[in-house]
Design a protein around this motif. Sequence first.
Motif, PDB file in Angstrom:
ATOM      1  N   SER A  27      63.954  45.759  67.875  1.00  0.00           N
ATOM      2  CA  SER A  27      64.238  44.402  67.408  1.00  0.00           C
ATOM      3  C   SER A  27      63.500  43.375  68.257  1.00  0.00           C
ATOM      4  O   SER A  27      63.373  43.528  69.476  1.00  0.00           O
ATOM      5  N   SER A  59      64.984  44.794  63.435  1.00  0.00           N
ATOM      6  CA  SER A  59      65.290  43.387  63.123  1.00  0.00           C
ATOM      7  C   SER A  59      64.337  42.434  63.832  1.00  0.00           C
ATOM      8  O   SER A  59      63.803  42.736  64.903  1.00  0.00           O
ATOM      9  N   ASN A  60      64.161  41.255  63.193  1.00  0.00           N
ATOM     10  CA  ASN A  60      63.449  40.150  63.835  1.00  0.00           C
ATOM     11  C   ASN A  60      62.024  40.523  64.245  1.00  0.00           C
ATOM     12  O   ASN A  60      61.625  40.370  65.387  1.00  0.00           O
ATOM     13  N   ASP A  63      66.601  43.469  58.843  1.00  0.00           N
ATOM     14  CA  ASP A  63      66.842  42.042  58.660  1.00  0.00           C
ATOM     15  C   ASP A  63      65.875  41.198  59.497  1.00  0.00           C
ATOM     16  O   ASP A  63      65.304  41.651  60.472  1.00  0.00           O
ATOM     17  N   PHE A  64      65.694  39.950  59.059  1.00  0.00           N
ATOM     18  CA  PHE A  64      64.798  39.000  59.724  1.00  0.00           C
ATOM     19  C   PHE A  64      63.371  39.540  59.812  1.00  0.00           C
ATOM     20  O   PHE A  64      62.765  39.612  60.876  1.00  0.00           O
ATOM     21  N   ASN A  65      62.843  39.923  58.651  1.00  0.00           N
ATOM     22  CA  ASN A  65      61.449  40.336  58.532  1.00  0.00           C
ATOM     23  C   ASN A  65      60.812  39.597  57.358  1.00  0.00           C
ATOM     24  O   ASN A  65      61.309  38.543  56.946  1.00  0.00           O
ATOM     25  N   ASN A  96      68.032  38.044  55.475  1.00  0.00           N
ATOM     26  CA  ASN A  96      66.984  37.155  55.980  1.00  0.00           C
ATOM     27  C   ASN A  96      65.589  37.720  55.763  1.00  0.00           C
ATOM     28  O   ASN A  96      64.769  37.800  56.681  1.00  0.00           O
ATOM     29  N   ASN A  97      65.340  38.129  54.524  1.00  0.00           N
ATOM     30  CA  ASN A  97      64.005  38.500  54.084  1.00  0.00           C
ATOM     31  C   ASN A  97      63.644  37.619  52.888  1.00  0.00           C
ATOM     32  O   ASN A  97      64.145  36.505  52.764  1.00  0.00           O
TER      33      ASN A  97
END
Length: 279
Positions: A37, A60-61, A83-85, A107-108
């Motif tokens: 991450s 993540s991220n 998530d967060f990609n 969060n994509n």
Amino acid sequence: MGNTIRALVAFIPADRCQNYVVRDLREMPLDKMVDLSGSQLRRFPVHVCSFRELVKLYLSNNHLNSLPLELGQLQNLQILALDFNNFKALPQVVCTLKQLCILYLGNNKLCDLPSELSLLQNLRTLWIEANCLTQLPDVVCELSLLKTLHAGSNALRLLPSQLQRLQELRTIWLSGNRLTDFPAVLLHMPFLEVIDVDRNSIHYFPSLAHLSSLKLVIYDHNPCRNAPKVAKGVRRVGRWAEETPEPDPRKARRYALVREESQEPQAPAPPPPLLPTNS
């Protein structure tokens, strides 16, 4: 120490950063977990796929928008965090990981989910919040063991009636969508324990008193005229919840009528009668 390393990594060019972060991942971790991450990854390090006993993989991220087919070798994977990609579509290879129990996709930039997601029949928790979904993908209703669904911060306006097939579902998070009515399908899901419809545009709440398993309902930040009625012991979070009593609906109606009448334009007063004149 971890924050210090991440701060230093932030100043390393992406390609060099990737080599720096993954260079020590040459052996299977003893805890069967790999956490990459916040590593500024633009491509997935394929050699991780040689860790066939891996159970948890956290990505993540990062800056990922694709995954290699070799990921399908990780058939023992139970937790996958993406998530967060920058995924605009879920890579098909994810749907081959049939032991997955928890999948983080929040969060994509996802607008839909592939029908092949139904192959993940061990999935218990699905996070799809903060994407570009305008409707809940039908395939979600085929995940028969799903217990927790996070679908907040999308653009959902309604839920499909097929959702009631998910008889193992206990928690549904729908905050920050575009619901104007309380989803009718939820009224037919007495096994739900937590319902979150915070930050929507719901004007009226039906009674939820018949939902026998319900423990918590969150309905704050809606332009509602009433609070949902619930069974004894159920916690409500929102306007007119336990902290302040819900207004009596009869008084509320009378008050509304009085306000409407007071705002009606007044009829002009009739002119005074003419006085008789002497001829």
